[in-house]
Design a protein around this motif. Structure first.
Motif, PDB file in Angstrom:
ATOM      1  N   ASP A   1       4.268 -20.294 -67.914  1.00  0.00           N
ATOM      2  CA  ASP A   1       4.293 -19.524 -66.666  1.00  0.00           C
ATOM      3  C   ASP A   1       3.452 -18.246 -66.721  1.00  0.00           C
TER       4      ASP A   1
ATOM      5  N   GLU B   1       1.400 -17.382 -63.433  1.00  0.00           N
ATOM      6  CA  GLU B   1       2.251 -16.860 -62.372  1.00  0.00           C
ATOM      7  C   GLU B   1       2.725 -15.444 -62.701  1.00  0.00           C
ATOM      8  N   PHE B   2       3.078 -15.223 -63.962  1.00  0.00           N
ATOM      9  CA  PHE B   2       3.533 -13.900 -64.400  1.00  0.00           C
ATOM     10  C   PHE B   2       2.461 -12.842 -64.187  1.00  0.00           C
TER      11      PHE B   2
ATOM     12  N   LYS C   1      10.866  -4.974 -63.021  1.00  0.00           N
ATOM     13  CA  LYS C   1      11.314  -5.747 -61.864  1.00  0.00           C
ATOM     14  C   LYS C   1      11.152  -7.253 -62.057  1.00  0.00           C
ATOM     15  N   ILE C   2      10.125  -7.681 -62.792  1.00  0.00           N
ATOM     16  CA  ILE C   2       9.828  -9.118 -62.857  1.00  0.00           C
ATOM     17  C   ILE C   2      10.068  -9.743 -64.227  1.00  0.00           C
ATOM     18  N   LYS C   3      10.348  -8.963 -65.244  1.00  0.00           N
ATOM     19  CA  LYS C   3      10.345  -9.484 -66.612  1.00  0.00           C
ATOM     20  C   LYS C   3      11.361 -10.590 -66.850  1.00  0.00           C
ATOM     21  N   ARG C   4      12.496 -10.551 -66.190  1.00  0.00           N
ATOM     22  CA  ARG C   4      13.551 -11.546 -66.449  1.00  0.00           C
ATOM     23  C   ARG C   4      13.210 -12.923 -65.911  1.00  0.00           C
ATOM     24  N   ARG C   5      12.221 -13.004 -65.044  1.00  0.00           N
ATOM     25  CA  ARG C   5      11.813 -14.296 -64.498  1.00  0.00           C
ATOM     26  C   ARG C   5      10.850 -15.032 -65.428  1.00  0.00           C
ATOM     27  N   PHE C   6      10.308 -14.335 -66.428  1.00  0.00           N
ATOM     28  CA  PHE C   6       9.256 -14.906 -67.267  1.00  0.00           C
ATOM     29  C   PHE C   6       9.541 -14.567 -68.738  1.00  0.00           C
TER      30      PHE C   6
ATOM     31  N   ALA D   1       6.179 -10.420 -71.044  1.00  0.00           N
ATOM     32  CA  ALA D   1       7.377 -10.250 -70.223  1.00  0.00           C
ATOM     33  C   ALA D   1       8.535  -9.709 -71.047  1.00  0.00           C
TER      34      ALA D   1
END
Length: 232
Positions: free
Chosen positions: A43, A46-47, A81-86, A159
């Motif tokens: 990913d 996307e990341f 804000k986004i690190k936990r998704r990747f 991430a």
């Protein structure tokens, strides 16, 4: 009047395009971004795209108050804000911030994206990549580009944990074209651009490179009437 041109080419050995590029030319500041997701981490494309797009949005939310001092906090907040998704994603990014009141240029980067100056078609790079050849003592551009471990980076955007990006204040000649690029482009030594800096000429140029296995992305900052052939 300043204009930007983004040109990219998906690598022939890549399942999907994982680079990113964008820019904003405002009244008080310019923001130029290029990034490259790691092909060996899930990913990552996307990341890196979400990170850069969110970072740009965060900076633009300051409106007329936008200043370079906002960049480090925006990087930290965007990553949080986004690190936990990747969980496993990683990549490289470079952000160039130009203060239009002073023409001072501020560069923040992690990984192997680079920024350089174009003159007579040739490119002089003003940042060094965080790549293994440099750590092993590569002495010149040819060694950086042709080393068998060029793709190995020792610092990058991940991430899992945010490293503090390197910061460099530049003194580029803003009357000449400036280029930001991913490693898929600058590895083609010697780095050069065509005399005509148009979208059509640039994509033809990318297709003509020796190594087209990796994604290639370039962002050009230029004056509309200046192709960067000579100093005025």
């Amino acid at each position: 009047m300043i204009e930007g041109i983004i040109t990219s080419l998906k690598g022939s050995l890549r399942d999907s395009y994982q680079d990113y590029a964008n820019f904003h030319i405002g009244e008080n500041a310019e923001i130029w971004i290029v990034a490259d997701g790691a092909t060996n981490a899930k990913d990552s494309g996307e990341f890196i795209s979400l990170f850069c797009a969110s970072l740009l949005g965060s900076l633009l939310s300051w409106g007329d108050r936008l200043a370079v001092k906002h960049v480090p906090d925006a990087i930290n907040m965007t990553h949080e804000k986004i690190k936990r998704r990747f969980i496993c994603a990683k990549g490289s990014f470079l952000l160039l911030f130009i203060d239009k009141k002073t023409d001072v240029q501020h560069c923040f980067y992690l990984g192997d994206c680079r920024v350089g100056q174009v003159m007579d078609g040739a490119i002089t790079w003003h940042t060094q990549p965080h790549s293994l050849p440099l750590a092993l003592g590569a002495l010149d551009e040819q060694q950086l580009c042709l080393h068998s471990q060029r793709h190995v980076v020792f610092r990058q955007l991940t991430a899992r944990r945010l490293e503090k990006p390197d910061y460099l204040q530049l003194s580029l000649n803003l009357s000449l074209p400036v280029v930001l690029a991913t490693d898929g482009f600058w590895c083609n030594h010697p780095a050069a651009l065509p005399d005509e800096l148009s979208s059509e000429a640039l994509i033809t140029h990318l297709n003509g490179q020796k190594n087209t296995s990796d994604d290639m992305t370039i962002v050009i900052r230029r004056h509309p009437n200046d192709n960067g052939a000579t100093l005025s």
